[in-house]
Design a protein around this motif. Sequence first.
Motif, PDB file in Angstrom:
ATOM      1  N   THR A  62       0.796  -1.251   0.035  1.00  0.00           N
ATOM      2  CA  THR A  62       0.033  -0.103  -0.013  1.00  0.00           C
ATOM      3  C   THR A  62       0.789   1.447   0.152  1.00  0.00           C
ATOM      4  O   THR A  62       2.024   1.195   0.238  1.00  0.00           O
ATOM      5  CB  THR A  62      -0.828   0.120   1.390  1.00  0.00           C
ATOM      6  OG1 THR A  62      -0.109   0.370   2.308  1.00  0.00           O
ATOM      7  CG2 THR A  62      -1.637  -1.237   1.254  1.00  0.00           C
ATOM      8  N   LYS A 106     -10.084   0.303  -0.832  1.00  0.00           N
ATOM      9  CA  LYS A 106      -9.295  -0.588  -1.267  1.00  0.00           C
ATOM     10  C   LYS A 106      -8.372  -0.632  -2.180  1.00  0.00           C
ATOM     11  O   LYS A 106      -7.232  -0.744  -1.932  1.00  0.00           O
ATOM     12  CB  LYS A 106      -9.980  -2.248  -1.036  1.00  0.00           C
ATOM     13  CG  LYS A 106      -9.184  -3.236  -1.198  1.00  0.00           C
ATOM     14  CD  LYS A 106     -10.138  -4.680  -1.062  1.00  0.00           C
ATOM     15  CE  LYS A 106      -9.313  -5.863  -1.205  1.00  0.00           C
ATOM     16  NZ  LYS A 106     -10.368  -6.903  -1.275  1.00  0.00           N
ATOM     17  N   ASP A 107      -8.677   0.002  -3.251  1.00  0.00           N
ATOM     18  CA  ASP A 107      -7.968  -0.104  -4.289  1.00  0.00           C
ATOM     19  C   ASP A 107      -8.663   1.021  -5.534  1.00  0.00           C
ATOM     20  O   ASP A 107      -9.777   1.307  -5.361  1.00  0.00           O
ATOM     21  CB  ASP A 107      -7.663  -1.595  -5.119  1.00  0.00           C
ATOM     22  CG  ASP A 107      -9.132  -2.238  -5.625  1.00  0.00           C
ATOM     23  OD1 ASP A 107     -10.182  -1.466  -5.699  1.00  0.00           O
ATOM     24  OD2 ASP A 107      -9.132  -3.503  -5.534  1.00  0.00           O
ATOM     25  N   LYS A 109      -9.077   0.871 -10.015  1.00  0.00           N
ATOM     26  CA  LYS A 109      -8.942  -0.130 -11.232  1.00  0.00           C
ATOM     27  C   LYS A 109      -9.256   0.612 -12.436  1.00  0.00           C
ATOM     28  O   LYS A 109     -10.113   1.502 -12.102  1.00  0.00           O
ATOM     29  CB  LYS A 109      -9.899  -1.278 -11.134  1.00  0.00           C
ATOM     30  CG  LYS A 109      -9.408  -2.149  -9.651  1.00  0.00           C
ATOM     31  CD  LYS A 109     -10.393  -3.488  -9.913  1.00  0.00           C
ATOM     32  CE  LYS A 109     -10.181  -4.133  -8.551  1.00  0.00           C
ATOM     33  NZ  LYS A 109     -11.185  -5.148  -8.146  1.00  0.00           N
ATOM     34  N   SER A 119      -4.564  -2.460 -11.727  1.00  0.00           N
ATOM     35  CA  SER A 119      -5.294  -2.012 -10.450  1.00  0.00           C
ATOM     36  C   SER A 119      -3.836  -1.557  -9.410  1.00  0.00           C
ATOM     37  O   SER A 119      -2.881  -2.202  -9.566  1.00  0.00           O
ATOM     38  CB  SER A 119      -6.212  -3.025  -9.837  1.00  0.00           C
ATOM     39  OG  SER A 119      -5.285  -4.248  -9.566  1.00  0.00           O
ATOM     40  N   SER A 121      -3.510  -1.008  -5.016  1.00  0.00           N
ATOM     41  CA  SER A 121      -3.745  -0.685  -3.704  1.00  0.00           C
ATOM     42  C   SER A 121      -3.782   0.435  -3.254  1.00  0.00           C
ATOM     43  O   SER A 121      -3.005   1.338  -3.672  1.00  0.00           O
ATOM     44  CB  SER A 121      -3.045  -1.635  -2.884  1.00  0.00           C
ATOM     45  OG  SER A 121      -3.216  -1.671  -1.335  1.00  0.00           O
TER      46      SER A 121
END
Length: 181
Positions: A62, A106-107, A109, A119, A121
């Motif tokens: 991350t 979370k992410d 994309k 994608s 993080s």
Amino acid sequence: MIVSGIEKMPGEERRQLILETLQKAEKPMTGKELGDLTNVSRQVIVGDITLLKAKNEPIIATSQGYMYMHAQEGPGKIERTLVCHHAPEQTEEELNILVDHGLTVKDVKIEHPVYGDLSASIMVSNRQEVKEFMRRIQEANAVYLSKLAEEGIHLHTVIAETEQQIKNAEIALKQAGILGE
């Protein structure tokens, strides 16, 4: 910093310690922190993390460091994908809206015209983490993934405790002109 006079830990033993440390960590750990713990350089840690991932260990990188992704515990954790579209200058606003409604982002994309699905993080849950994420983007002079997508359309996987949190965040994103159709 590598401590002089201390023997280097063997690879398998070091990777086991890294794995156990990440599993117990309550926050992301940087490569430097893990390197200091095991008396090796950050570059060695990067290689160790790659080897652990190759063994299907759920470790993610991350913006704040490495995290071990435990299986979601207990009922109530809801994951959703939100479609967003905005100018790069609205990135911090977008993330703040999401975390202000109790979501973890979370992410991100995108669908790249050449590479297909890409994608990255993000893993931010509060304004301080958003601020740190934005600082790191600026320091690295990094390009947002959304700038690589057609028309800037991108997706965020978010995690919430309730459906209402997601609905409230969607309303706020729509009011800000960020939520995609």
